[in-house]
Design a protein around this motif. Structure first.
Motif, PDB file in Angstrom:
ATOM      1  N   UNK A 106      -6.611 -15.773  -3.398  1.00 54.73           N
ATOM      2  CA  UNK A 106      -7.935 -15.194  -3.625  1.00 54.73           C
ATOM      3  C   UNK A 106      -8.407 -14.458  -2.377  1.00 54.73           C
ATOM      4  N   UNK A 107      -8.654 -13.162  -2.483  1.00 54.54           N
ATOM      5  CA  UNK A 107      -9.153 -12.393  -1.345  1.00 54.54           C
ATOM      6  C   UNK A 107     -10.004 -11.230  -1.831  1.00 54.54           C
ATOM      7  N   UNK A 108     -10.790 -10.719  -0.917  1.00 55.00           N
ATOM      8  CA  UNK A 108     -11.708  -9.631  -1.221  1.00 55.00           C
ATOM      9  C   UNK A 108     -11.033  -8.287  -0.960  1.00 55.00           C
ATOM     10  N   UNK A 109     -11.080  -7.379  -1.943  1.00 53.64           N
ATOM     11  CA  UNK A 109     -10.507  -6.046  -1.711  1.00 53.64           C
ATOM     12  C   UNK A 109     -11.153  -5.379  -0.489  1.00 53.64           C
ATOM     13  N   UNK A 110     -10.330  -4.797   0.351  1.00 54.99           N
ATOM     14  CA  UNK A 110     -10.802  -4.166   1.579  1.00 54.99           C
ATOM     15  C   UNK A 110     -10.705  -5.080   2.782  1.00 54.99           C
ATOM     16  N   UNK A 111     -10.695  -6.385   2.531  1.00 54.56           N
ATOM     17  CA  UNK A 111     -10.587  -7.344   3.630  1.00 54.56           C
ATOM     18  C   UNK A 111      -9.127  -7.616   3.960  1.00 54.56           C
ATOM     19  N   UNK A 112      -8.275  -7.571   2.946  1.00 58.27           N
ATOM     20  CA  UNK A 112      -6.837  -7.763   3.136  1.00 58.27           C
ATOM     21  C   UNK A 112      -6.107  -6.584   2.523  1.00 58.27           C
ATOM     22  N   UNK A 113      -4.926  -6.323   3.039  1.00 57.62           N
ATOM     23  CA  UNK A 113      -4.122  -5.212   2.521  1.00 57.62           C
ATOM     24  C   UNK A 113      -3.572  -5.529   1.133  1.00 57.62           C
ATOM     25  N   UNK A 114      -3.171  -6.781   0.919  1.00 60.43           N
ATOM     26  CA  UNK A 114      -2.594  -7.170  -0.369  1.00 60.43           C
ATOM     27  C   UNK A 114      -3.505  -8.204  -1.026  1.00 60.43           C
ATOM     28  N   UNK A 115      -4.028  -7.870  -2.197  1.00 63.53           N
ATOM     29  CA  UNK A 115      -4.927  -8.761  -2.924  1.00 63.53           C
ATOM     30  C   UNK A 115      -4.235  -9.214  -4.203  1.00 63.53           C
ATOM     31  N   UNK A 116      -4.035 -10.524  -4.347  1.00 57.54           N
ATOM     32  CA  UNK A 116      -3.415 -11.064  -5.551  1.00 57.54           C
ATOM     33  C   UNK A 116      -4.472 -11.187  -6.643  1.00 57.54           C
ATOM     34  N   UNK A 117      -5.518 -11.964  -6.372  1.00 54.60           N
ATOM     35  CA  UNK A 117      -6.642 -12.101  -7.294  1.00 54.60           C
ATOM     36  C   UNK A 117      -7.898 -11.723  -6.516  1.00 54.60           C
TER      37      UNK A 117
END
Length: 122
Positions: free
Chosen positions: A52-63
């Protein structure tokens, strides 16, 4: 809104150091109570932020999740680091971890402000 969150130079290293403490101290503290719980704690502390990660915060977002959820996951890591270090180690180590977490919270503030502006995941 910027594409990447603003971060102080020490933010990522302090956050990682705190996560590392949580990953080591939590199973250490739980091992004598339940081996299964100790293993589950590592899966939760490492696995949830990977999935679980926020788009823009990590390069690869699973959910994708909203920014407040990423902040909650970081706070979970910080709380686990503090509580588990006090439970597993000498009080001096626990006090050092409290200082580490306090410094990490200060350096995380710009990133958290940015994350709070990121709406629900799409």
């Amino acid at each position: 809104m910027t594409s990447r969150p603003p971060e102080l130079r020490l933010g990522p290293p302090l956050r990682f150091a705190t996560e590392l403490v949580a990953w080591v101290a939590t199973p250490w503290a739980l091992w004598s109570h339940s081996v299964v719980l100790a293993i589950v704690s590592v899966v939760v502390l490492i696995g949830l932020p990977i999935v679980f990660s926020t788009p823009g915060d990590k390069a690869h977002v699973v959910i994708p999740v909203p920014g407040w959820a990423t902040i909650a996951l970081v706070l979970l890591q910080f709380a686990a680091a503090v509580a588990s270090s006090w439970a597993a180690w000498h009080p001096v180590a626990g006090a050092v971890v409290v200082v580490l977490v306090a410094a990490a919270v200060v350096t995380e503030a710009p990133r958290w402000r940015w994350l709070l502006t990121v709406g629900p995941a799409r």
